[in-house]
Design a protein around this motif. Structure first.
Motif, PDB file in Angstrom:
ATOM      1  N   LYS A  21    -101.670 -18.451 -37.257  1.00 60.14           N
ATOM      2  CA  LYS A  21    -101.598 -18.455 -35.798  1.00 60.14           C
ATOM      3  C   LYS A  21    -100.160 -18.698 -35.344  1.00 60.14           C
ATOM      4  N   LEU A  22     -99.517 -19.650 -36.035  1.00 56.63           N
ATOM      5  CA  LEU A  22     -98.139 -19.973 -35.656  1.00 56.63           C
ATOM      6  C   LEU A  22     -97.229 -18.785 -35.923  1.00 56.63           C
ATOM      7  N   HIS A  23     -97.454 -18.106 -37.053  1.00 60.63           N
ATOM      8  CA  HIS A  23     -96.644 -16.917 -37.341  1.00 60.63           C
ATOM      9  C   HIS A  23     -96.792 -15.886 -36.234  1.00 60.63           C
ATOM     10  N   TYR A  24     -98.021 -15.710 -35.797  1.00 60.63           N
ATOM     11  CA  TYR A  24     -98.274 -14.732 -34.741  1.00 60.63           C
ATOM     12  C   TYR A  24     -97.531 -15.128 -33.463  1.00 60.63           C
ATOM     13  N   ILE A  25     -97.715 -16.391 -33.061  1.00 57.52           N
ATOM     14  CA  ILE A  25     -97.086 -16.863 -31.820  1.00 57.52           C
ATOM     15  C   ILE A  25     -95.566 -16.776 -31.915  1.00 57.52           C
ATOM     16  N   GLY A 339    -110.290 -20.026 -25.564  1.00 52.46           N
ATOM     17  CA  GLY A 339    -111.017 -19.240 -26.559  1.00 52.46           C
ATOM     18  C   GLY A 339    -110.312 -17.960 -26.944  1.00 52.46           C
ATOM     19  N   LYS A 340    -108.991 -17.967 -26.856  1.00 45.71           N
ATOM     20  CA  LYS A 340    -108.223 -16.766 -27.206  1.00 45.71           C
ATOM     21  C   LYS A 340    -108.124 -16.634 -28.719  1.00 45.71           C
ATOM     22  N   ALA A 341    -108.545 -15.507 -29.234  1.00 43.59           N
ATOM     23  CA  ALA A 341    -108.444 -15.265 -30.672  1.00 43.59           C
ATOM     24  C   ALA A 341    -107.024 -14.835 -31.009  1.00 43.59           C
ATOM     25  N   VAL A 342    -106.517 -15.373 -32.079  1.00 45.68           N
ATOM     26  CA  VAL A 342    -105.229 -14.898 -32.584  1.00 45.68           C
ATOM     27  C   VAL A 342    -105.454 -14.447 -34.020  1.00 45.68           C
ATOM     28  N   PRO A 343    -104.647 -13.509 -34.484  1.00 49.90           N
ATOM     29  CA  PRO A 343    -104.862 -12.956 -35.817  1.00 49.90           C
ATOM     30  C   PRO A 343    -104.906 -14.036 -36.885  1.00 49.90           C
TER      31      PRO A 343
END
Length: 442
Positions: A21-25, A339-343
RNA sequence: GUGAAAGUAGCUCAGCUGGUUAGAGCGUCGGACUGUGGCUCCGAAGGCCGCGGGUUCGAACCCCGUCUUUCACCCCA
């Protein structure tokens, strides 16, 4: 389980599955910063203590009670990065960034350390994404950093906001209940603030006995902080106090006016909030916080402002600056609240399921050739049953399983199973052939 | 730094007014199916009941301390 010790208070372990999640953000942040013209800068995790105590201000909470300070073996006083801006200003001067084409626009993603009582959304080590602009005195820079933050929230799906949408004051008030809102205020410049400060103290002093204990202490040390005291006993006095905004000099007034005009023109939902004072001494003119209605008590996701005197105070020529810091852990809380999905974890392309030592011998070279060719390939090292290996491959989210047993070895093939459809086919026992069969076909 | 609540398997939680060997679901591993994942069934492993002290014939349970977490304050990201 009795452990030798646990992680220090107010710290977290970011586990596999969470780290993605952190990588995505962070990926979104890096792309965005690049598009806005900001380059990354990395400064040390620790600095000489005086950097923070001088830049942030001796009287501030951060310096007085929240810094991780220790003496190193050379008896130097060292402090873990307590704040993002001061180290960047130091580097701007020390590394001569001012001698490069101006303005200087930089961003960072780095850990910040503060000795605080942990709470939801508040840690002793947290991560900030921050940006700084040096060399622009005009309100366009203040507005640009706010636009950058809003664009980030928009891209992450945390707000419906899009640049350019018309927003009026009433809509802002409504939005403040449900969505991200920029709270802005002006702290003035050293000149008008000094004048205002005198007026404020002159007003407050006769009412000192009507104020709470902390406010009486602050009356002379930091009178502006009295204004945002949440103790209801102080409100009768503070609500009638003269306001900073009514005492801005012409320059500061025009600057604040321009910031508001531009924000309105770009459709940024904002409210003027005179309680935004900020706990750092270096701010001048614009200060702002972006608050989320989904975060409970620690509801500020992003805070920043202008610091026109800081560069000179740290020994450089006078260069104006403006920037913000944004807490990534709070951002994640916000994403979760909505409830936001992240990769999540990237899937495995192929799992090589082997049956017996001969199959392992045949599979290992293929495994490394596939990895060399850029595929995410995995196999079993535990000698497990085919059934167990299938189960494990399913857990990994493998797109394909290549089964290698005695039958396959005899024929020089693998049985390739498409895990989504369940269909199987035979492919020659060869990395290049396998690779072709694995290539995403969408 | 202030105030309040809570800590029992990897996770979520039961555990009666203190009474033998502390339970469940999920997860993990294995089996049913000795060459095929997701469903089902069966089994196993896994606990100094956060830590230390006290009260008691006896403490997961009561008392004190401590650590950690959560909530609020302060302040911030």
């Amino acid at each position: 389980m009795q452990l030798l010790t646990n992680r220090p208070r107010g710290t977290t372990d970011v586990l596999p599955g969470e780290v993605e999640k952190l990588h995505y953000i962070e990926g979104v942040m890096r792309r965005l910063a690049h598009q806005f013209g900001y380059a990354e800068i990395r400064t040390p995790v620790f600095e000489h203590t005086e950097l923070f105590s001088r830049a942030v201000g001796e009287a501030t909470d951060i310096v007085q009670k929240e810094m991780y300070t220790f003496n190193d073996r050379g008896d130097r006083s060292i402090t873990l990065r307590a704040e993002g801006t001061a180290p960047v200003v130091r580097a701007f001067l020390e590394d001569g960034l001012y001698a490069q084409p101006q303005p200087t626009k930089v961003y960072y993603i780095c850990p910040i350390f503060r000795y605080e009582r942990p709470q939801a959304g508040r840690l002793r080590q947290h991560t900030q994404f921050g940006v700084e602009v040096f060399g622009v005195a005009g309100a366009e820079a203040d507005v640009e950093v706010i636009m950058l933050a809003m664009e980030l929230f928009s891209r992450l799906g945390l707000t419906e906001w899009k640049p350019g949408a018309k927003v009026d004051a009433k809509a802002n008030a409504a939005a403040a209940e449900a969505d991200l809102v920029v709270h802005i205020n002006s702290m003035g410049c050293p000149t008008c603030r000094a004048t205002y400060r005198e007026k404020l103290v002159a007003y407050l002093e006769p009412h000192a006995d009507e104020l709470c204990e902390t406010c009486r202490e602050r009356l002379h040390r930091n009178p502006m902080r009295v204004l945002d005291c949440k103790n209801p006993d102080c409100h009768p006095v503070t609500s009638k106090a003269p306001g900073m905004l009514d005492h801005l000099c012409d320059d500061c007034r025009a600057h604040f006016q321009r910031v508001r005009e531009l924000l309105a023109r770009f459709g940024v939902p904002f409210v003027v909030d005179t309680r935004i004072v900020r706990g750092l001494d270096y701010y001048t003119k614009t200060v702002f916080e972006i608050q989320s209605p989904h975060l409970g008590s620690q509801n500020t996701v992003c805070g920043g402002g202008r610091y026109d005197g800081l560069v000179q105070m740290m020994g450089g020529d006078p260069v104006p600056g403006v920037g913000f810091g944004l807490g990534i852990e709070r951002l994640v809380l916000h994403l979760e609240a909505l409830g936001k999905a992240v990769p999540g974890a990237a899937p495995v392309d192929v799992f090589l399921a082997t049956m017996g030592p001969a199959a392992v011998d045949a599979a290992l070279p293929i495994l490394y050739q596939l990895r060399h060719a850029g595929y995410a390939a995995e196999t079993d090292y535990l000698g497990r049953s085919l059934k167990s290996q299938m189960k494990y491959a399913g857990r990994l989210g493998a797109r394909f399983v290549a089964i290698i047993g005695d039958d396959e070895l005899a024929k020089g093939v693998v049985t390739l199973k498409d895990m989504a459809s369940g269909q199987q086919s035979e492919v020659r026992l060869d990395a290049a052939e396998l690779g072709r069969a694995l290539a995403p076909r969408e």
